[in-house]
Design a protein around this motif. Structure first.
Motif, PDB file in Angstrom:
ATOM      1  N   ALA A 182       8.547  -0.593  -2.349  1.00 54.32           N
ATOM      2  CA  ALA A 182       8.528  -0.046  -3.712  1.00 54.32           C
ATOM      3  C   ALA A 182       9.886  -0.289  -4.387  1.00 54.32           C
ATOM      4  O   ALA A 182       9.942  -0.614  -5.582  1.00 54.32           O
ATOM      5  CB  ALA A 182       8.195   1.443  -3.681  1.00 54.32           C
ATOM      6  N   LEU A 183      10.971  -0.149  -3.623  1.00 56.34           N
ATOM      7  CA  LEU A 183      12.297  -0.446  -4.180  1.00 56.34           C
ATOM      8  C   LEU A 183      12.392  -1.916  -4.575  1.00 56.34           C
ATOM      9  O   LEU A 183      12.909  -2.268  -5.639  1.00 56.34           O
ATOM     10  CB  LEU A 183      13.405  -0.129  -3.167  1.00 56.34           C
ATOM     11  CG  LEU A 183      13.639   1.326  -2.769  1.00 56.34           C
ATOM     12  CD1 LEU A 183      14.833   1.428  -1.831  1.00 56.34           C
ATOM     13  CD2 LEU A 183      13.863   2.200  -3.998  1.00 56.34           C
ATOM     14  N   ALA A 184      11.883  -2.782  -3.700  1.00 57.02           N
ATOM     15  CA  ALA A 184      11.923  -4.217  -3.982  1.00 57.02           C
ATOM     16  C   ALA A 184      11.126  -4.540  -5.245  1.00 57.02           C
ATOM     17  O   ALA A 184      11.565  -5.333  -6.086  1.00 57.02           O
ATOM     18  CB  ALA A 184      11.376  -5.004  -2.785  1.00 57.02           C
ATOM     19  N   ALA A 185       9.971  -3.891  -5.393  1.00 56.47           N
ATOM     20  CA  ALA A 185       9.139  -4.146  -6.577  1.00 56.47           C
ATOM     21  C   ALA A 185       9.862  -3.733  -7.856  1.00 56.47           C
ATOM     22  O   ALA A 185       9.699  -4.365  -8.899  1.00 56.47           O
ATOM     23  CB  ALA A 185       7.802  -3.413  -6.447  1.00 56.47           C
ATOM     24  N   THR A 186      10.670  -2.687  -7.769  1.00 55.02           N
ATOM     25  CA  THR A 186      11.464  -2.274  -8.929  1.00 55.02           C
ATOM     26  C   THR A 186      12.454  -3.372  -9.314  1.00 55.02           C
ATOM     27  O   THR A 186      12.639  -3.674 -10.499  1.00 55.02           O
ATOM     28  CB  THR A 186      12.232  -0.967  -8.619  1.00 55.02           C
ATOM     29  OG1 THR A 186      11.298   0.011  -8.188  1.00 55.02           O
ATOM     30  CG2 THR A 186      12.970  -0.459  -9.836  1.00 55.02           C
ATOM     31  N   GLN A 220      12.033  -6.471  -8.845  1.00 53.59           N
ATOM     32  CA  GLN A 220      11.271  -7.567  -9.447  1.00 53.59           C
ATOM     33  C   GLN A 220      10.953  -7.260 -10.912  1.00 53.59           C
ATOM     34  O   GLN A 220      11.027  -8.147 -11.762  1.00 53.59           O
ATOM     35  CB  GLN A 220       9.980  -7.796  -8.641  1.00 53.59           C
ATOM     36  CG  GLN A 220       9.385  -9.187  -8.825  1.00 53.59           C
ATOM     37  CD  GLN A 220       8.637  -9.318 -10.137  1.00 53.59           C
ATOM     38  OE1 GLN A 220       7.934  -8.405 -10.556  1.00 53.59           O
ATOM     39  NE2 GLN A 220       8.785 -10.454 -10.802  1.00 53.59           N
ATOM     40  N   ALA A 250       5.158  -8.271  -5.850  1.00 57.77           N
ATOM     41  CA  ALA A 250       5.253  -7.005  -6.587  1.00 57.77           C
ATOM     42  C   ALA A 250       3.871  -6.511  -7.010  1.00 57.77           C
ATOM     43  O   ALA A 250       3.616  -5.304  -7.041  1.00 57.77           O
ATOM     44  CB  ALA A 250       6.162  -7.162  -7.797  1.00 57.77           C
ATOM     45  N   GLN A 259       2.405  -4.724  -4.193  1.00 56.58           N
ATOM     46  CA  GLN A 259       3.001  -3.406  -4.040  1.00 56.58           C
ATOM     47  C   GLN A 259       2.364  -2.413  -5.023  1.00 56.58           C
ATOM     48  O   GLN A 259       2.101  -1.254  -4.671  1.00 56.58           O
ATOM     49  CB  GLN A 259       4.519  -3.501  -4.257  1.00 56.58           C
ATOM     50  CG  GLN A 259       5.301  -2.352  -3.638  1.00 56.58           C
ATOM     51  CD  GLN A 259       5.196  -1.084  -4.451  1.00 56.58           C
ATOM     52  OE1 GLN A 259       5.233  -1.130  -5.668  1.00 56.58           O
ATOM     53  NE2 GLN A 259       5.059   0.048  -3.778  1.00 56.58           N
TER      54      GLN A 259
END
Lengths: 245, 245
Positions: free
Chosen positions: A70-74, A76, B73, B76
């Protein structure tokens, strides 16, 4: 989500609308500075995603994997915002980003976590320094760019759970604290080293960041003060984690 | 973005509202089936993210890295939807997902791409089979679950750029076509093998998928027909890529 899947738009000669140039459409130096800054931030998000995704895959629990994804998606989502603006500014996104790639890659190469906890601390420290930097930078740019920078700031900071994880690990084994304190010091040291590297080589960016929209200039003392403030904030955070920095 | 960062909620005994159980609040078997299905889909998204993130990091160009990160993403975002519903259903998310983890891990272990192109084809094939599966599954569940499943379907399919990349590679070197055709065949074979493994061991899921909400049952012929349809669709897609499957 991406404006043009698979190929980052190349240079175009269409002019950027006045508003995204913060009312300074004819200020070529300012335009180059903004493009450099956004390119730098974009590379940070791109490689931040990679780092978090790698840490997520190594996480011991599915819940940790999910939280780090979820942090990574943020990251992105932030990247997509920055890319969109770079395109609107008519920038060569690939070339601009490529300029800042080595500094970030070198940082990540020098700070590869040796275990899950080091990965967590790195995610936390990296996110926090990035947020501090965005806050600092927001004072050096005009209204439209500032709004973009602050949007990237807004929905970051999901790393709260990292604090709980690290605190629990430190309480369970006090020797962990010493190791992670050293790790935190190394992280900030390497980050500043790369930042100073970029500052020394990149006049456009330095000019933008060392001045203000009203008083542009290459005040290196101002830049150095910024680095000091980032370091101080880092030190306070490490203490909050139960680690002396 | 995550309801509770860092820890997936444990079993709770609070009842799920009628609507998210598709008007069948007292049908325990249906509830278990839906939880199993959503858990299966969630693991697929979680590991799909990992696969795409790994491929992104190995991509030759920044544009490819960015495009694959955007795909990750999306996975996710789907995961977050599924997790939210599982929590609302009072399910033990970690336990449910852990049940399906081995099948997906085994699939990814057996189909580790040996290069960038194989990674692209895998992303494309995996995304497409997942979409077909979601479409099939949407017929076996009630309105609220169906809506959730179709939402996950909606914003998937960003993999269009993969087609352009693979076609270009095949045109540049025709020997690539043969290798990638074999790779595609292996991907779908391994996927079906794992799916049949899950179907054989997981009665709750099989019961849900082999019937319809109006006519529940364990019609294994229906399940087998579904696998056949998935394979047929895969074959058509590979042909569209310029690869014979």
């Amino acid at each position: 989500m991406l404006p043009a899947m698979g190929t980052l738009p190349a240079v175009t000669d269409r002019s950027a609308p006045d508003d995204i140039l913060d009312g300074r459409p004819d200020d070529a130096a300012y335009r180059r500075g903004v493009v450099s800054l956004l390119g730098l931030l974009a590379v940070g998000e791109l490689l931040g995603f990679e780092r978090l995704a790698t840490d997520a895959a190594a996480a011991p629990r599915l819940s940790d994997r999910a939280a780090l994804q979820a942090l990574a998606a943020t990251e992105q989502a932030h990247f997509a915002l920055l890319q969109e603006r770079l395109v609107a500014l008519g920038a060569d996104v690939e070339a601009t980003m490529t300029r800042y790639l080595p500094a970030f890659e070198e940082f990540h190469r020098r700070t590869a976590p040796s275990d899950w906890l080091e990965g967590l601390v790195k995610a936390y420290v990296g996110d926090a320094i990035a947020r501090d930097f965005l806050r600092e930078v927001s004072g050096s740019v005009g209204p439209s760019t500032r709004e973009l920078v602050l949007r990237a700031l807004e929905d970051a900071g999901h790393a709260d759970f990292v604090i709980a994880r690290v605190r629990a690990a430190v309480e369970a084994d006090h020797r962990v604290a010493g190791r992670l304190a050293l790790w935190g010091r190394r992280l900030v040291g390497e980050a500043l080293s790369q930042a100073q590297h970029v500052a020394a080589e990149d006049d456009e960016l330095t000019e933008l960041l060392a001045g203000t929209p009203e008083r542009p200039g290459t005040d290196l003392v101002a830049l150095s003060s910024m680095f000091t403030r980032l370091t101080e904030a880092h030190t306070r955070r490490m203490a909050a984690l139960g680690l002396s920095a």
